[in-house]
Write a protein that holds these residues in place. Structure first.
Motif, PDB file in Angstrom:
ATOM      1  N   ALA A 106     -42.838  -6.333 -18.485  1.00 19.65           N
ATOM      2  CA  ALA A 106     -41.773  -5.646 -17.936  1.00 19.65           C
ATOM      3  C   ALA A 106     -40.940  -5.921 -16.705  1.00 19.65           C
ATOM      4  CB  ALA A 106     -42.316  -4.237 -17.426  1.00 19.65           C
ATOM      5  N   HIS A 107     -41.711  -6.856 -15.929  1.00 24.85           N
ATOM      6  CA  HIS A 107     -41.151  -7.392 -14.820  1.00 24.85           C
ATOM      7  C   HIS A 107     -40.227  -8.372 -15.225  1.00 24.85           C
ATOM      8  CE1 HIS A 107     -40.644  -9.060 -10.790  1.00 24.85           C
ATOM      9  NE2 HIS A 107     -41.342  -9.970 -11.125  1.00 24.85           N
ATOM     10  N   ILE A 108     -40.766  -9.312 -15.847  1.00 27.87           N
ATOM     11  CA  ILE A 108     -39.995 -10.782 -16.182  1.00 27.87           C
ATOM     12  C   ILE A 108     -38.922 -10.456 -17.228  1.00 27.87           C
ATOM     13  CG2 ILE A 108     -42.001 -12.224 -15.617  1.00 27.87           C
ATOM     14  CD1 ILE A 108     -42.421 -12.642 -18.638  1.00 27.87           C
ATOM     15  N   TYR A 109     -39.223  -9.510 -18.182  1.00 26.13           N
ATOM     16  CA  TYR A 109     -38.175  -9.061 -19.059  1.00 26.13           C
ATOM     17  C   TYR A 109     -37.034  -8.253 -18.382  1.00 26.13           C
ATOM     18  CZ  TYR A 109     -41.380 -10.546 -22.740  1.00 26.13           C
ATOM     19  OH  TYR A 109     -42.161 -11.083 -23.626  1.00 26.13           O
ATOM     20  N   ASP A 110     -37.059  -7.678 -17.100  1.00 26.90           N
ATOM     21  CA  ASP A 110     -36.089  -6.888 -16.439  1.00 26.90           C
ATOM     22  C   ASP A 110     -35.742  -5.703 -17.236  1.00 26.90           C
ATOM     23  OD1 ASP A 110     -34.534  -6.365 -14.145  1.00 26.90           O
ATOM     24  OD2 ASP A 110     -33.148  -7.453 -14.922  1.00 26.90           O
ATOM     25  N   ILE A 111     -36.697  -4.964 -17.757  1.00 27.17           N
ATOM     26  CA  ILE A 111     -36.568  -3.783 -18.442  1.00 27.17           C
ATOM     27  C   ILE A 111     -36.645  -2.560 -17.223  1.00 27.17           C
ATOM     28  CG2 ILE A 111     -37.305  -2.044 -20.239  1.00 27.17           C
ATOM     29  CD1 ILE A 111     -38.135  -4.768 -21.818  1.00 27.17           C
ATOM     30  N   THR A 112     -35.703  -1.849 -17.508  1.00 27.93           N
ATOM     31  CA  THR A 112     -35.621  -0.484 -16.600  1.00 27.93           C
ATOM     32  C   THR A 112     -35.972   0.562 -17.083  1.00 27.93           C
ATOM     33  OG1 THR A 112     -33.270  -0.456 -16.717  1.00 27.93           O
ATOM     34  CG2 THR A 112     -34.149  -1.790 -14.882  1.00 27.93           C
ATOM     35  N   ARG A 113     -35.313   0.851 -18.351  1.00 29.03           N
ATOM     36  CA  ARG A 113     -35.367   2.185 -19.084  1.00 29.03           C
ATOM     37  C   ARG A 113     -36.693   2.241 -20.113  1.00 29.03           C
ATOM     38  NH1 ARG A 113     -31.882   2.752 -22.678  1.00 29.03           N
ATOM     39  NH2 ARG A 113     -30.910   0.613 -22.640  1.00 29.03           N
ATOM     40  N   MET A 114     -37.732   2.843 -19.426  1.00 30.62           N
ATOM     41  CA  MET A 114     -39.003   2.697 -20.146  1.00 30.62           C
ATOM     42  C   MET A 114     -39.516   4.300 -20.187  1.00 30.62           C
ATOM     43  SD  MET A 114     -40.981  -0.586 -18.593  1.00 30.62           S
ATOM     44  CE  MET A 114     -40.843  -0.223 -16.827  1.00 30.62           C
ATOM     45  N   THR A 115     -39.048   5.182 -19.765  1.00 38.29           N
ATOM     46  CA  THR A 115     -39.629   6.422 -19.749  1.00 38.29           C
ATOM     47  C   THR A 115     -40.006   7.105 -21.105  1.00 38.29           C
ATOM     48  OG1 THR A 115     -37.450   7.791 -20.011  1.00 38.29           O
ATOM     49  CG2 THR A 115     -38.194   7.015 -17.797  1.00 38.29           C
ATOM     50  N   ARG A 116     -39.581   6.462 -22.113  1.00 34.86           N
ATOM     51  CA  ARG A 116     -40.134   6.969 -23.604  1.00 34.86           C
ATOM     52  C   ARG A 116     -41.588   6.472 -23.678  1.00 34.86           C
ATOM     53  NH1 ARG A 116     -36.820   8.561 -27.842  1.00 34.86           N
ATOM     54  NH2 ARG A 116     -38.506   7.612 -29.213  1.00 34.86           N
ATOM     55  N   LEU A 117     -42.103   5.671 -22.802  1.00 33.04           N
ATOM     56  CA  LEU A 117     -43.460   5.128 -23.250  1.00 33.04           C
ATOM     57  C   LEU A 117     -44.498   5.909 -22.069  1.00 33.04           C
ATOM     58  CD1 LEU A 117     -42.743   1.196 -22.883  1.00 33.04           C
ATOM     59  CD2 LEU A 117     -43.004   2.859 -25.028  1.00 33.04           C
ATOM     60  N   LEU A 118     -44.050   6.825 -21.506  1.00 32.82           N
ATOM     61  CA  LEU A 118     -44.908   7.509 -20.593  1.00 32.82           C
ATOM     62  C   LEU A 118     -46.005   8.214 -21.228  1.00 32.82           C
ATOM     63  CD1 LEU A 118     -42.343   8.976 -17.872  1.00 32.82           C
ATOM     64  CD2 LEU A 118     -44.477   7.395 -17.568  1.00 32.82           C
ATOM     65  N   PRO A 119     -45.775   8.928 -22.357  1.00 34.77           N
ATOM     66  CA  PRO A 119     -46.957   9.784 -23.233  1.00 34.77           C
ATOM     67  C   PRO A 119     -47.800   8.723 -23.579  1.00 34.77           C
ATOM     68  CG  PRO A 119     -44.583  10.499 -23.797  1.00 34.77           C
ATOM     69  CD  PRO A 119     -44.371   9.223 -22.983  1.00 34.77           C
ATOM     70  N   LEU A 120     -47.446   7.621 -24.012  1.00 36.49           N
ATOM     71  CA  LEU A 120     -48.595   6.614 -24.391  1.00 36.49           C
ATOM     72  C   LEU A 120     -49.538   6.334 -23.496  1.00 36.49           C
ATOM     73  CD1 LEU A 120     -45.818   5.983 -26.303  1.00 36.49           C
ATOM     74  CD2 LEU A 120     -46.994   3.969 -26.919  1.00 36.49           C
ATOM     75  N   LEU A 121     -49.040   6.127 -22.059  1.00 36.85           N
ATOM     76  CA  LEU A 121     -49.622   5.781 -20.861  1.00 36.85           C
ATOM     77  C   LEU A 121     -50.425   7.106 -20.564  1.00 36.85           C
ATOM     78  CD1 LEU A 121     -47.083   3.716 -18.862  1.00 36.85           C
ATOM     79  CD2 LEU A 121     -49.458   3.017 -19.574  1.00 36.85           C
ATOM     80  N   ASP A 122     -49.928   8.203 -20.583  1.00 38.19           N
ATOM     81  CA  ASP A 122     -50.804   9.541 -20.293  1.00 38.19           C
ATOM     82  C   ASP A 122     -52.092   9.539 -21.418  1.00 38.19           C
ATOM     83  OD1 ASP A 122     -49.066  10.551 -18.239  1.00 38.19           O
ATOM     84  OD2 ASP A 122     -47.706  11.687 -19.840  1.00 38.19           O
TER      85      ASP A 122
END
Length: 212
Positions: A106-122
């Motif tokens: 996520a850091h090296i790809y410089d991706i900022t819009r990731m909120t769709r992934l929050l349920p997976l982390l939950d």
């Protein structure tokens, strides 16, 4: 003298308790990594800072893993089958390693819009909580071990299904470099879910062998 201490510890049940605590420390460290990944994904912490912190968490996980392997190497008895205990420990370590890759990419790809992934982390955090509950019951309540391990597998299954939907959503639009970057990120979380499932299986298998 060390052999006498080990024998005394084994006979008193302390060796089993120590191994359980060693695994719990690993699970706790992996959970810390998942919480950090969630904070980064929710943009509560910057990607660069998360990357830096994850390095320290991963180092702690390596230390915890080393402690458990060392204890296994000299323990006369183990709370579950030695191979299952080792598989459990390795799989928890794999969860943390995969989270490290998620944060780094996520850091090296410089991706900022990731909120769709929050349920997976939950689901991953909840699954690690269930796994921790199962580990705590290894010695005294094998029935609860299996139930909690199955709960962890359910969370892993939820991650897998969400991954499939996310991939379908990604490739429904025009394909770009950003598409492939996002696919790599969601794939990391899918892999973490798979590792969680393997850990739960190892624990459930060990519990069944212990009490049957």
């Amino acid at each position: 003298m060390n052999r006498i201490k080990r024998l005394t510890s084994a006979l008193s049940g302390r060796a089993d308790d120590q191994l359980v605590q060693a695994v719990l420390h690993q699970v706790s460290t992996a959970r810390e990594g998942a919480v950090l990944a969630k904070s980064m994904t929710a943009r509560e912490i910057g990607r660069a800072k998360a990357h830096e912190r994850m390095g320290a968490i991963e180092h702690e996980g390596d230390v915890r893993r080393g402690e458990l392997v060392e204890r296994l190497s000299y323990s006369i008895t183990t709370p579950i089958d030695r191979e299952d205990m080792f598989r459990l420990s390795r799989s928890v370590d794999d969860v943390l390693d995969t989270l490290r890759d998620f944060v780094r990419e996520a850091h090296i790809y410089d991706i900022t819009r990731m909120t769709r992934l929050l349920p997976l982390l939950d689901w991953l955090i909840e699954g690690l909580d269930n796994l921790g509950d199962a580990v705590r019951d290894i010695v005294d309540d094998p029935g609860r071990v299996v139930r909690s391990a199955l709960d962890a597998k359910k969370q892993a299954g939820a991650i897998c299904r969400a991954y499939q939907y996310e991939i379908a959503e990604l490739f429904a639009d025009d394909i770009s470099a950003e598409t492939f970057k996002r696919r790599e990120l969601v794939r990391r979380l899918d892999i973490a879910g798979v590792r969680l499932s393997v850990a739960a299986d190892a624990l459930a298998d060990g519990a069944m062998k212990r009490w049957h």
